[in-house]
Write an enzyme that holds these catalytic residues in place. Structure first.
Site, PDB file in Angstrom:
ATOM      1  N   LYS A 149      30.270  31.181  30.088  1.00  0.00           N
ATOM      2  CA  LYS A 149      31.356  30.635  30.922  1.00  0.00           C
ATOM      3  C   LYS A 149      31.521  31.469  32.202  1.00  0.00           C
ATOM      4  O   LYS A 149      31.944  30.933  33.232  1.00  0.00           O
ATOM      5  CB  LYS A 149      32.668  30.535  30.126  1.00  0.00           C
ATOM      6  CG  LYS A 149      33.214  31.871  29.666  1.00  0.00           C
ATOM      7  CD  LYS A 149      34.511  32.215  30.316  1.00  0.00           C
ATOM      8  CE  LYS A 149      34.941  33.645  30.139  1.00  0.00           C
ATOM      9  NZ  LYS A 149      34.576  34.490  29.078  1.00  0.00           N
TER      10      LYS A 149
ATOM     11  N   ALA B  44      44.045  38.642  29.491  1.00  0.00           N
ATOM     12  CA  ALA B  44      44.641  39.780  28.803  1.00  0.00           C
ATOM     13  C   ALA B  44      46.083  40.026  29.234  1.00  0.00           C
ATOM     14  O   ALA B  44      46.933  40.384  28.409  1.00  0.00           O
ATOM     15  CB  ALA B  44      43.797  41.030  29.041  1.00  0.00           C
TER      16      ALA B  44
END
Lengths: 348, 348
Positions: free
Chosen positions: B199, B148
């Protein structure tokens, strides 16, 4: 006890001694005329100069002049010299190889023939044998994420054996296996052979993405991941164009080996230098000064020629390969832009 | 100018503001009742506390009580809260969502319903809407290797939009695209949704392999690469069992996102602690003390339940998922052995 003769006493040749010895083979390690200092160190019981790990116990050492003796009665011969030496060593060892049951191949790279056609190494070896009228045993291409020092040390390692005859891959995947050296078997020789040199090219790009953090003060992890993703895709595309299976690049020879190569190694280090602001030329000169061969540099050029010759439909499509070559040839554009343009998704 | 309302003012919600603002959208960022301090910082023009990057200029801020106003007239609503908050925020925003043309989803995770059945988030959202008798616009699942802070900073980023209606994915992949935020389009919503939480689980294993170097004094790069390879394979297998395409895990949501997650992030850091010798329990307590949520820990348990419920044929086959759960539950075996057994190739 089967006999295996490894040609080339460098990092990978000496590293491979550990698993095959532990799997119960008689192991012979032959050094070329460039390997005398490596054989010296092994004979003296010192760590191997390239892996920093002592050679596995019980390995028999042979020097350049003892090639015939080293090959005598070998069940398996392993070609483990630098790719540039493969044609010469193939010629020298051809008779011994022809008498073996298989030729394993850990050497990796692109090999231009006398007419300038880029061949993969198995093709190059077969061409030489054919010219001499000598028939070869099955070739087993070996690849995957294997750093030689860890293999020598007996650390957990996954690798893949690729032979056009799947039963041959399987046979040796079983016979050379140990608790920590575990082998997948495939019939996709081409897929295995394509990934190995290409991952060196793409590791330069991964290094560049790493280096941008140092050069710009801001990490570029998203770009690195996109680059990794693109590299895997291009290995798969190029492999398929040359007859490989798409999936091989998504497994140990592609995804796996790119992971380990992008984690460390000279191609990555070279890329980091470029990413932080050195020119490709200056960075290479510095690597040369440090005696660090960057295999991805010649591989990038040869790969580009291979594409032109054998997969021209991909010339514009392999955007990351093109980007690496643009950077290596000294682009005027910022490298972050060159890599971004190559790896970020196009307008759908 | 289209209006986009982002629900959740955390790292990903605020990071996403940069590209959509630069792509010319009217951007509204709504903070939950937990986000007041984040909105405060943004209003004061300070860097966002989670990304350390100031919010993109021109973004309109809304506080918890202003949800209705924030949603009024929105063309697109983005669900961007922590996965545990998705059911609650969905209920609260349902009317506004139903009037929008699409619901984007950056929240990722497994969501148990009232009967304990593990759902992917789009399924959970659809279930809630159905219970209320409200019809939803198309859902666009967003994933890929996007940290982000880099997205907020405008660094080069590749992402993927997955909507069952490919034309919808494509439309928004074009409309939200900028020079540096580039979007692939797919119709494989399930594939995209499976990779994102998985993941995080597998990044713990990658961290463990990294930590072994510190714990043993010797690198385990070969093992890390084999672990990476195995993780990609398992994401593909699990996805396929749930109706996804095999290839999605080999692209940005799988290979790409695992790369960036294994490079840094809390799941990896947690794994490193275990790899260097801490018990899973002690390491987690320390992460808690540092207020570092390790998403992969609950995800590992939920994934295991999901497999039992919806893909029982894979229960023994997802060896790395099993290994992570064994380690998290406090195995007696050395972790290097647990990981090796899970990721090294089996006898062919």
């Amino acid at each position: 006890m089967s006999i295996i003769t490894i040609l080339g006493a460098g990092a990978m040749g000496s590293g491979l001694c550990t698993p095959v010895r532990n799997a119960g083979w008689e192991v012979r390690l032959w050094g070329t005329w460039l390997d005398d200092h490596l054989i010296d160190a092994c004979e003296a019981g010192k760590p191997h100069p390239r892996t920093n790990v002592p050679l596995a116990k019980g390995v028999k050492l042979f020097r350049a002049a003892q090639l015939e003796k080293a090959l005598d009665g070998a069940d398996v011969v392993v070609m483990s010299v630098a790719s540039v030496g493969v044609p010469k060593i193939t010629e020298m060892a051809l008779e011994g190889i022809s008498k073996a049951k298989a030729l394993w191949l850990t050497s990796k790279g692109f090999c231009p023939n006398n007419e300038g056609k880029i061949q993969l190494l198995p093709e190059a070896i077969r061409t030489i044998a054919k010219q001499k009228g000598i028939s070869l045993p099955p070739i087993v291409a070996i690849a995957g994420p294997v750093k030689a020092n860890e293999c020598a040390e007996g650390k957990p390692t996954a690798t893949i054996f690729g032979c056009k005859d799947l039963e041959v891959s399987r046979k040796y995947a079983r016979e050379a296996r140990t608790d920590v050296y575990c082998i997948e078997a495939t019939d996709d020789e081409t897929g295995v052979e394509i990934c190995a040199p290409m991952k060196n090219v793409y590791a330069i790009a991964l290094g560049i993405a790493d280096g941008l953090e140092e050069g710009t003060g801001f990490p570029h992890h998203n770009l690195k991941a996109a680059t990794f993703n693109r590299a895997v895709k291009e290995m798969s595309l190029l492999g398929q164009a040359l007859g490989a299976k798409a999936e091989t690049a998504f497994g140990l020879p592609g995804v796996g080996d790119l992971e380990v190569t992008g984690l460390s190694g000279r191609n990555k280090v070279y890329g980091v230098r470029i990413g932080r602001g050195e020119t490709a030329k200056d960075a290479l000169a510095e690597m040369d000064r440090l005696e660090q061969t960057v295999e991805g540099v010649p591989a990038a050029g040869l790969a580009s020629t291979l594409v032109e010759q054998s997969a021209p439909q991909l010339k514009e499509e392999l955007t990351l390969l093109k980007a690496v070559n643009e950077i290596l040839s000294g682009t005027e554009r910022p490298v972050v832009k060159v890599i971004s343009d190559a790896v970020l998704p196009k307008m759908p």
